[in-house]
Design a protein around this motif. Structure first.
Motif, mmCIF file in Angstrom:
data_model
loop_
_atom_site.group_PDB
_atom_site.id
_atom_site.type_symbol
_atom_site.label_atom_id
_atom_site.label_comp_id
_atom_site.label_asym_id
_atom_site.label_seq_id
_atom_site.Cartn_x
_atom_site.Cartn_y
_atom_site.Cartn_z
ATOM 1 N N TYR A 53 0.848 -1.194 0.000
ATOM 2 C CA TYR A 53 0.000 0.000 0.000
ATOM 3 C C TYR A 53 0.884 1.246 0.000
ATOM 4 C CZ TYR A 53 -3.373 -3.342 2.041
ATOM 5 O OH TYR A 53 -4.171 -4.425 2.294
ATOM 6 N N TYR A 102 0.408 5.290 1.136
ATOM 7 C CA TYR A 102 -0.410 6.285 1.814
ATOM 8 C C TYR A 102 0.327 7.618 1.773
ATOM 9 C CZ TYR A 102 -3.475 2.755 3.969
ATOM 10 O OH TYR A 102 -4.377 1.746 4.188
ATOM 11 N N LEU A 158 -3.772 9.655 7.526
ATOM 12 C CA LEU A 158 -3.169 8.930 6.415
ATOM 13 C C LEU A 158 -4.200 8.772 5.306
ATOM 14 C CD1 LEU A 158 -1.351 8.177 8.917
ATOM 15 C CD2 LEU A 158 -0.831 6.084 7.686
ATOM 16 N N PHE A 174 -5.173 7.083 1.765
ATOM 17 C CA PHE A 174 -4.864 5.958 0.891
ATOM 18 C C PHE A 174 -4.615 6.439 -0.540
ATOM 19 C CE2 PHE A 174 -5.046 1.914 -1.107
ATOM 20 C CZ PHE A 174 -5.870 2.030 -2.210
ATOM 21 N N TYR A 228 -3.003 0.451 -4.011
ATOM 22 C CA TYR A 228 -2.832 -0.849 -3.372
ATOM 23 C C TYR A 228 -2.498 -1.896 -4.423
ATOM 24 C CZ TYR A 228 -5.011 -5.317 -1.968
ATOM 25 O OH TYR A 228 -5.292 -6.639 -1.753
ATOM 26 N N ASP A 257 -5.307 -1.368 -7.251
ATOM 27 C CA ASP A 257 -6.436 -0.495 -6.934
ATOM 28 C C ASP A 257 -5.908 0.925 -6.864
ATOM 29 O OD1 ASP A 257 -8.878 -0.368 -4.192
ATOM 30 O OD2 ASP A 257 -8.434 1.052 -5.794
ATOM 31 N N SER A 283 -7.690 3.699 -6.806
ATOM 32 C CA SER A 283 -8.811 4.596 -6.522
ATOM 33 C C SER A 283 -8.436 5.800 -5.672
ATOM 34 C CB SER A 283 -9.942 3.824 -5.845
ATOM 35 O OG SER A 283 -9.495 3.244 -4.632
ATOM 36 N N SER A 341 -4.160 -9.612 1.913
ATOM 37 C CA SER A 341 -5.091 -8.476 1.939
ATOM 38 C C SER A 341 -6.303 -8.774 2.798
ATOM 39 C CB SER A 341 -5.535 -8.134 0.514
ATOM 40 O OG SER A 341 -6.214 -9.247 -0.054
ATOM 41 N N ALA A 342 -6.206 -9.795 3.637
ATOM 42 C CA ALA A 342 -7.331 -10.111 4.511
ATOM 43 C C ALA A 342 -7.650 -8.938 5.417
ATOM 44 C CB ALA A 342 -6.994 -11.345 5.357
ATOM 45 N N THR A 343 -8.923 -8.832 5.769
ATOM 46 C CA THR A 343 -9.399 -7.695 6.552
ATOM 47 C C THR A 343 -8.606 -7.486 7.829
ATOM 48 O OG1 THR A 343 -11.632 -7.991 5.701
ATOM 49 C CG2 THR A 343 -11.405 -6.753 7.741
ATOM 50 N N VAL A 356 -11.734 -0.768 8.744
ATOM 51 C CA VAL A 356 -11.839 -1.433 7.449
ATOM 52 C C VAL A 356 -13.176 -2.165 7.389
ATOM 53 C CG1 VAL A 356 -10.653 -3.516 8.233
ATOM 54 C CG2 VAL A 356 -10.652 -2.948 5.810
ATOM 55 N N GLY A 357 -13.734 -2.260 6.172
ATOM 56 C CA GLY A 357 -15.029 -2.887 5.995
ATOM 57 C C GLY A 357 -14.915 -4.351 5.637
ATOM 58 N N GLY A 377 -13.219 -6.298 2.527
ATOM 59 C CA GLY A 377 -11.812 -6.673 2.395
ATOM 60 C C GLY A 377 -10.915 -5.467 2.396
ATOM 61 N N GLY A 378 -9.627 -5.687 2.352
ATOM 62 C CA GLY A 378 -8.687 -4.584 2.462
ATOM 63 C C GLY A 378 -8.270 -4.027 1.128
ATOM 64 N N ALA A 379 -9.118 -4.128 0.118
ATOM 65 C CA ALA A 379 -8.703 -3.728 -1.223
ATOM 66 C C ALA A 379 -8.302 -2.265 -1.293
ATOM 67 C CB ALA A 379 -9.802 -4.012 -2.231
ATOM 68 N N ASP A 380 -8.886 -1.438 -0.476
ATOM 69 C CA ASP A 380 -8.479 -0.034 -0.497
ATOM 70 C C ASP A 380 -7.816 0.349 0.813
ATOM 71 O OD1 ASP A 380 -11.678 1.593 0.221
ATOM 72 O OD2 ASP A 380 -10.661 -0.130 1.107
ATOM 73 N N GLY A 381 -7.259 -0.615 1.475
ATOM 74 C CA GLY A 381 -6.522 -0.319 2.681
ATOM 75 C C GLY A 381 -7.434 0.110 3.814
ATOM 76 N N LEU A 382 -6.813 0.699 4.789
ATOM 77 C CA LEU A 382 -7.531 1.148 5.962
ATOM 78 C C LEU A 382 -7.928 2.606 5.805
ATOM 79 C CD1 LEU A 382 -5.036 -0.354 8.541
ATOM 80 C CD2 LEU A 382 -7.284 -1.257 8.013
ATOM 81 N N PHE A 425 -8.076 5.892 7.879
ATOM 82 C CA PHE A 425 -7.458 6.391 9.105
ATOM 83 C C PHE A 425 -8.094 7.696 9.560
ATOM 84 C CE2 PHE A 425 -3.649 3.829 9.889
ATOM 85 C CZ PHE A 425 -3.496 3.144 8.702
#
Lengths: 115, 114
Positions: free
Chosen positions: A33, A35, A43, A45, A48, A56, A58, A98-100, B93-94, B97-102, B104
């Motif tokens: 990632y 940031y 921070l 984003f 990723y 990603d 975005s 990339s797990a939550t 985070v939702g 999943g972490g596709a867009d990171g956290l 903050f």
């Protein structure tokens, strides 16, 4: 290395110049990632990468920003035609997946100052 | 629009006392929350986390409390020590999943006074 490594640690550039920031993630970490932290802000984003999947993008604030990653190793963040509002600390982080609930490990950041 | 809010930019606490750092969120899809600690010139480091299925998680001197109905979490540090002086970031985070990171918050600068 043992942790996430970023270089340079500090970069001062003139408005309009291009800069390239580098990140070496922890070996074996598939997720990476970028940031940004501007003064007095949280921070933010940017982008990723997960394995060989399409990144990603975005969070990238404009088309002057781009990033690449070679496989599951080094990543570079490039800012073209820098502006003063690009001044910030750019932080790179990596995680095993990339797990939550996966913890992110951050580098020390690159302090970018655009004059 | 900030989805994770830390409304106190700074907090000063005496050594030995309890430090309470607060965090509010607006996105009901968030289901995992983390606290990161940051020293000057260093990157943030993970401190403690909590899943939305719990309301409390404890790790040594650090406890995180989650109130889902109020969309509020807090980090308690007791007893506070000089080495706890740092900026603390709340992150969420939702379940997507972490596709867009956290996401903050802006951080709270904790200052432990001797």
């Amino acid at each position: 290395g043992a942790g996430v490594s970023q270089s340079p640690s500090n970069k001062v550039t003139e408005k309009g110049k291009d800069v390239e920031l580098r990140c070496d993630p922890i070996s074996g970490h598939t997720a990476l990632y970028w940031y940004r932290q501007r003064l007095g802000q949280g921070l933010e984003f940017l982008i990723y990468f997960q394995g060989n999947s399409a990144p990603d993008k975005s969070g990238l604030p404009s088309d002057r920003f781009s990033a690449e990653r070679t496989g599951e190793s080094v990543s570079t963040l490039t800012i073209q035609r820098t502006q003063q509002e690009d001044s910030a600390v750019y932080l790179c982080a990596s995680s095993f997946s990339s797990a939550t609930n996966e913890k992110l490990f951050f580098g020390s950041g690159t302090q970018l100052s655009v004059l | 629009d900030q989805q994770v809010k830390q409304n106190s930019p700074s907090l000063s606490v005496q050594e030995g006392r309890i430090s309470i750092l607060n965090c509010d969120y607006t996105n009901s899809m968030f289901d995992y929350f983390l606290w990161y600690k940051k020293y000057p010139a260093e990157g943030p480091t993970f401190l403690i986390s909590i899943s939305s299925i719990k309301d409390k998680n404890e790790d040594g001197r650090f406890t995180v409390f989650l109130n889902k109905s109020a969309k509020h979490l807090s980090l308690h540090i007791v007893p506070s020590q000089p080495g706890d002086s740092a900026v603390y970031f709340c992150a969420a985070v939702g379940s997507g999943g972490g596709a867009d990171g956290l996401t903050f918050g802006k951080g709270t600068h904790l200052i432990i006074q001797p």
